[in-house]
Design an enzyme around this catalytic site. Sequence first.
Site, short mmCIF file in Angstrom:
data_model
loop_
_atom_site.label_atom_id
_atom_site.label_comp_id
_atom_site.label_asym_id
_atom_site.label_seq_id
_atom_site.Cartn_x
_atom_site.Cartn_y
_atom_site.Cartn_z
CD1 TRP A 102 13.70 -37.47 47.82
CD2 TRP A 102 12.06 -36.43 48.95
NE1 TRP A 102 13.77 -36.12 47.54
CE2 TRP A 102 12.79 -35.47 48.20
CE3 TRP A 102 10.99 -36.01 49.73
CZ2 TRP A 102 12.47 -34.10 48.23
CZ3 TRP A 102 10.67 -34.65 49.75
CH2 TRP A 102 11.40 -33.72 49.01
CG ASP A 168 8.85 -41.79 46.01
OD1 ASP A 168 8.66 -41.37 44.84
OD2 ASP A 168 9.24 -41.05 46.94
CE LYS A 192 12.18 -33.97 42.55
NZ LYS A 192 11.65 -34.81 43.60
#
Length: 356
Positions: A102, A168, A192
């Site tokens: 990511w 993030d 998540k």
Amino acid sequence: MKKVHNFSAGPCILPQEVIEQSAKAILEFDNLGLSLIEISHRSKNFEAVMEEARSLVKEILQLKPNYEVLFLQGGATLGFYTIALNLMREGGKAAYANTGVWASGAIKEAKLVGQTDVIADSSDKNHSYIPKFEVNGDWDYFHFTSNNTIFGTQYQEFPKSNVPLVCDMSSDIFSKDFDANQFSLIYAGAQKNMGPAGTILYIIDKEILGKSGRKLPAYLDLQAHIDKDSMYNTPPVFAIYASMLTLRWIKANGGLKGMEARNRAKKDCFYNELDRNGLFHGHSVPDSRSWMNPTFRLNDDSMAAEFDQMWKSAGISGIAGHRSVGGYRASMYNALPLESVQVLVDVMKEFERVKG
Ligand SMILES: *Cc1c(COP(=O)(O)O)cnc(C)c1O
């Protein structure tokens, strides 16, 4: 319905009461004779949901008044580009840490916008560790990924930086106590640790916006969303409603400190067994271990079919590893109960007893 032990990496387990209340709201919301998903997002009933969701984020994170909270669409993936576009000055530059899939996705999108310097990188060891570094320079911001969902590593301390911090936090927001006021911008896809897929949370220090000198398309302009109280266009009402219910659940269960105690107990339970058991080893080095996504392997992969059969018959779901790491990943997000981790640990113990 018999519930399984859900270790899915995302979309993930949510508190049972959130699932039940969400299901009811789909059938009928606020005694309106209407479903949540068939009323106007401009109705006072939905505006109250949006406002409660935004204010719960501020309350749980104890944000100072200079912060704004948005629930938008496009996931963290669109976030990668959006934040670079809003924060990197015309002709400016940004610093990034590459600690996984990511993080490198964020770097790729930032490069479309301007000079993107990778100042820390763990790809030499298949992202099994968090590099140690400080950030000193004249970058417009420094971006990192607090928890690497795929590789199972997590910053144990945030990097020291003389430039605005951007993070993030898709896979570990609300999982531990931390000071959110040190960040200029935090973003996190809901699915998540907070809600169903379909919305992304932004937490923005307003001071950092309006400096890029760029003309931004309306949807990617974070200031435009702030000006419209996160209702610039039709928001993803169901995802925001379920996230709001999860935020209520987090608050009722002790907020960040409560989540930290819960998650500490689970990660101790799991990693103690991983370190004790002679048949398994972890992917990440001990001082970089993720509390949310432990990654591990069998020492002897030829035993996999038997181990898989054993955890499946114990009612465990979702621990197959990501293809870029292999092995197993047991995601232990906020809503996963300690009992589920105990069931996995018991299976690992039993497997060692049979095979060891
Ligand atoms: C899953 C994930 C993403 C991607 O999220 P989408 O909402 O699918 O775009 C980004 N960053 C991290 C850390 C993730 O875990």
